[in-house]
Each structure stands twice: as C-alpha cells, then as structure tokens.
Design a protein around this motif. Sequence first.
Motif, PDB file in Angstrom:
ATOM      1  N   UNK A 317     -17.383 -10.370 -16.424  1.00  0.00           N
ATOM      2  CA  UNK A 317     -16.841 -11.181 -15.333  1.00  0.00           C
ATOM      3  C   UNK A 317     -15.338 -11.250 -15.537  1.00  0.00           C
ATOM      4  N   UNK A 318     -14.534 -11.472 -14.510  1.00  0.00           N
ATOM      5  CA  UNK A 318     -13.077 -11.469 -14.680  1.00  0.00           C
ATOM      6  C   UNK A 318     -12.625 -12.417 -15.792  1.00  0.00           C
ATOM      7  N   UNK A 319     -11.620 -12.019 -16.582  1.00  0.00           N
ATOM      8  CA  UNK A 319     -11.217 -12.794 -17.772  1.00  0.00           C
ATOM      9  C   UNK A 319     -10.714 -14.198 -17.476  1.00  0.00           C
ATOM     10  N   UNK A 320     -10.239 -14.449 -16.267  1.00  0.00           N
ATOM     11  CA  UNK A 320      -9.738 -15.783 -15.924  1.00  0.00           C
ATOM     12  C   UNK A 320     -10.794 -16.864 -16.167  1.00  0.00           C
ATOM     13  N   UNK A 321     -12.068 -16.495 -15.956  1.00  0.00           N
ATOM     14  CA  UNK A 321     -13.125 -17.513 -15.982  1.00  0.00           C
ATOM     15  C   UNK A 321     -13.636 -17.823 -17.382  1.00  0.00           C
ATOM     16  N   UNK A 322     -13.017 -17.228 -18.398  1.00  0.00           N
ATOM     17  CA  UNK A 322     -13.310 -17.635 -19.775  1.00  0.00           C
ATOM     18  C   UNK A 322     -12.180 -18.492 -20.324  1.00  0.00           C
ATOM     19  N   UNK A 323     -11.365 -19.019 -19.447  1.00  0.00           N
ATOM     20  CA  UNK A 323     -10.218 -19.816 -19.876  1.00  0.00           C
ATOM     21  C   UNK A 323     -10.510 -21.311 -19.716  1.00  0.00           C
ATOM     22  N   UNK A 324      -9.799 -22.110 -20.528  1.00  0.00           N
ATOM     23  CA  UNK A 324     -10.034 -23.541 -20.621  1.00  0.00           C
ATOM     24  C   UNK A 324      -8.725 -24.273 -20.349  1.00  0.00           C
ATOM     25  N   UNK A 325      -8.816 -25.395 -19.648  1.00  0.00           N
ATOM     26  CA  UNK A 325      -7.618 -26.184 -19.364  1.00  0.00           C
ATOM     27  C   UNK A 325      -7.016 -26.707 -20.668  1.00  0.00           C
ATOM     28  N   UNK A 326      -5.722 -26.600 -20.792  1.00  0.00           N
ATOM     29  CA  UNK A 326      -5.072 -26.876 -22.078  1.00  0.00           C
ATOM     30  C   UNK A 326      -5.149 -28.348 -22.466  1.00  0.00           C
ATOM     31  N   UNK A 327      -5.279 -29.258 -21.506  1.00  0.00           N
ATOM     32  CA  UNK A 327      -5.367 -30.691 -21.837  1.00  0.00           C
ATOM     33  C   UNK A 327      -6.764 -31.258 -21.629  1.00  0.00           C
ATOM     34  N   UNK A 328      -7.433 -30.822 -20.564  1.00  0.00           N
ATOM     35  CA  UNK A 328      -8.745 -31.394 -20.231  1.00  0.00           C
ATOM     36  C   UNK A 328      -9.880 -30.793 -21.057  1.00  0.00           C
ATOM     37  N   UNK A 329      -9.661 -29.598 -21.607  1.00  0.00           N
ATOM     38  CA  UNK A 329     -10.688 -28.882 -22.365  1.00  0.00           C
ATOM     39  C   UNK A 329     -11.950 -28.678 -21.535  1.00  0.00           C
ATOM     40  N   UNK A 330     -11.766 -28.374 -20.259  1.00  0.00           N
ATOM     41  CA  UNK A 330     -12.875 -28.020 -19.365  1.00  0.00           C
ATOM     42  C   UNK A 330     -12.684 -26.578 -18.914  1.00  0.00           C
ATOM     43  N   UNK A 331     -13.768 -25.833 -18.646  1.00  0.00           N
ATOM     44  CA  UNK A 331     -13.647 -24.460 -18.123  1.00  0.00           C
ATOM     45  C   UNK A 331     -13.287 -24.487 -16.633  1.00  0.00           C
ATOM     46  N   UNK A 332     -12.083 -24.902 -16.339  1.00  0.00           N
ATOM     47  CA  UNK A 332     -11.659 -25.215 -14.973  1.00  0.00           C
ATOM     48  C   UNK A 332     -11.881 -24.072 -13.974  1.00  0.00           C
ATOM     49  N   UNK A 333     -11.442 -22.831 -14.250  1.00  0.00           N
ATOM     50  CA  UNK A 333     -11.661 -21.765 -13.263  1.00  0.00           C
ATOM     51  C   UNK A 333     -13.145 -21.526 -12.982  1.00  0.00           C
ATOM     52  N   UNK A 334     -13.989 -21.571 -14.020  1.00  0.00           N
ATOM     53  CA  UNK A 334     -15.424 -21.348 -13.825  1.00  0.00           C
ATOM     54  C   UNK A 334     -16.046 -22.466 -13.008  1.00  0.00           C
ATOM     55  N   UNK A 335     -15.583 -23.689 -13.199  1.00  0.00           N
ATOM     56  CA  UNK A 335     -16.108 -24.827 -12.428  1.00  0.00           C
ATOM     57  C   UNK A 335     -15.765 -24.674 -10.950  1.00  0.00           C
TER      58      UNK A 335
END
Length: 467
Positions: A317-335
């Motif tokens: 899947x595109x690499x963007x969706x394995x990234x995590x918000x730097x402060x919230x620690x949530x998988x923001x793009x995947x959400x």
Amino acid sequence: EEAVFLRKKITLLRAFSLLIGSMVGSGIFISPKGVLKNSGSVGFSLVVWFVCGLLSMFGALCYAELGTRITKSGGHYIYILETLGPLPSFLFLWAEFFAIRPANSAVVSLAFGRYMLEPFFAPCAAPVPAVKLVSLLGYYMVLTLNSWSVTWSARLQTALSVVKLLALALIIVPGMMLLAQGHTENFQDAFDRESLVLDKLPLAFYAGMFAYSGWFQTSFVREELVRPERNIPLAVIVSVITVIVGYMLTNVSYYTVLGTQDVLASPAVAVSFVQRAFKSLISVVPVLVALSCFGTMNGGIFTFSRTLFVASREGQWPPLFSMIHIRRHTPLPAVMLMFPLVTAMVCIGDIYHLLNFFSFSRWLFIGLATLGLIVHRHRHPELHSPFKVPLFVPVSFTIICLFTVAMSFYSDPVNISIGCTMVLSGFPVYYLIIHRQMSSRCRSPFYYLTHKLQLLLEVVQQEIKTY
C-alpha cells in the motif's frame, strides 16, 4: 523529542470493550428482520442465531491462536500474508478497501442515523435524506476522534460498551417478564417447514454473522495490546459467550412481543419492540441503539486503519499510510483514507443490499485466514503457541465459511457477482503495480506527492517496531 510509534495502550478491559463494542452494534437491531426473512420461521431463525454464535466462537478461537503465533497487527490481512502469501493478502486488502469495509461502515452509519432520528419522527419513518445526513455526521465525528487520540478512542469504546449492554438489557427484561406471564402465542408452530427455503439460508447466515462480526477486532491491534498472549484468548472467549447469551435472549424478547409479520414490516425492530412493550422508554431506547452503532463505527475505524498501516509497512500500500502523527501518535493518513468511499456508499446505498454485497468477500477471506492457520501449523510444527485449539475447529469453520460463500451465488447472484468481480479486479493491479516494481521514473511523482502530504499532515514513519 520522543520516538514515534504506536504505544501499547490496550489493556484487557479495553480489549474486551473493543470486542463487545464491535459486536453489539447495529446488527442485533437490524439483522433480526434479515434472518427471519431468509430462514422462514421463528424457530429456524433462533437456530440460525445460535449457530452463528457458535461459528463466531470457532472463528474467534482460530484468530486467538493466530494472534499468539503471528505477532504483527493487521488482522485478516497479515494472517493471509504470513500463511498463504502476498497475492491472496493483496486481494483481501483490495476487496476490503473498495467493498467490504466501506459497505460495512455504511450499514452501521445508516443504522445510527435511522435510530437517532426515529424518536423525532415516530410514528412516521424518518426522511431518507435526513437519515443519511445524520449518518455522515456521526461517521465524521468518529473519524475526527480517531485522528486525534488513541487513548480517547479507547475510552469512548469502553463507555459505549456499557451503553450497548444497557440497551440489550432494556429489551431483554420486559420481554422475559412477558414470557414468564405466559405470552407464548408467537412461538406456536415455530418450526414451519413449508416456509423454509434452503437456498435462502446463506443470506440468513450472512445477516446473523454480520450481527456477531467484530470477534476478530483484537487481531487488528495486536501490537498495541498489553500482554497479548494472555489477553487475546481471554477477551475473545468472555466477550463472545456474553454476546451469544445476550443475542439469544434479545431475539426471544423480540418474538415474545412482536409477531412474524411485525418483525418483517418493521424498518427498526428495536423501536417497534419498545412501542409495543415499553412505551415509557420510547425515546430512550432508540438513542441507546444509536450510541451502540456509534461505538461500532468507532471500533471499525480504529481497527481498519491498522490494516492499512500494516499493509503500507509491508509494501503493498502507498508508504504515506504507514506514517504516524508526530504529536498525536495516531496513524492519521490511514484513519482519514476511508471517508470518501463511506460517504459515497451512505449516499447511494440500501442497508440490506449492502449487507449481501460485502458479506461474500468478508467470509471468503475469513475462511482463507483460518485455512492459513492449518497451513501454518503444518509448515511450522516446531513453533510453540501459548494458545492452541483442536484441529477440527479451524477445519470445520473453514469448510462452513467457504460452503456458505459458494451457496450464496444461488441466493443472491447479482450482489454476490458484484462482490466477486471486485475481488478479481485486484489481480491486474497486483501484477502491474505490486508484483512488478515500478521504474524510478514512474516512482518519482508518487514520492513527491507523498513528501508534500507528509509535511501537510505532520506525519513520519514509525521509528521502532513494537512486535
């Protein structure tokens, strides 16, 4: 200032709440109509409900063992990838993203909107545009919360699990009181064989299994669980038994108060039940049911975002969706990725057609995941698993899943064919994009877009692996 990764914040209580909150949702309040319609009689519908509960327990035990053998998050996707290989796992991901998950979320969202508006328009039905608008607002609220905080999403799930059990109790108690007083007339000739149509039974099982669906949710967040080897089996067994007992008593209560025709004619069975049995709570129960659906939406977004996160980490899947918000620690793009498709399905969809549409693909891949457990046992006999089920459990569950999927082609060929086409459409995508590496010339625009979105969303790659 600190490492960016998904923290272990899901305790045993939160795992139990995630399972209860995902199973007890719109299903028990809308599926009785679908089960009764396709099983033909009160008696056979109760048998279907019990068998669906038993099958759910079998599947949950298989997934509990898989969760102790395979230590990554991702649920169905990672189990199929690790046991059967990259092609079937990508086909699952493809069908899950474009069909299964948005249709499932749309069904739950529409149920939320219908029950939320029911008290304001009773005895008339709520206008369809208003139902769809409220459904989307509820979905967007859950989406925002999951983007904001893992902890608050988990806390909301725990609170709403209590609300769900309270909603079931408000249906069970008056029904059992009437049954104890001798109101058994709706159970006369409960097993009417003339009304049983065998080729419709798979659709009855789809409706029943939809109500129980959610028993696999802990497998999606395995890396975020505290003591997963102990807590996954314990949470699964307790929650599924609780739901089976609750669902059987709820259906008996429905049929004690409502006749067969009343259930089939009702757009919202729980509301019709309260109108007949407990008029003083006519405005309370629909709101409790709506909150139950809200909890199911929350659990669905929470877990599916982890599937996209893991698939991106595995390179499918595109690499963007394995990234995590730097402060919230949530998988923001995947959400955030799911909201366009869910919005479209809520706007154009009908609950029962959506049910049949996504159930085919879902149960096909669940059957493949439990088949993968058998394969994994054969390939790795030396692997010690802290939790192990008898072999007949995954064998029988896999056979029943695949047989039901095959039979459904006779029951609803149009919707099932659409679902099958959706799965098969992933083949060319896999071989053109995933299996064959793109040239650097083709990759550079994607890298540029990913970089810009990464800056916009303030997300980075996970720094350490927690499995």
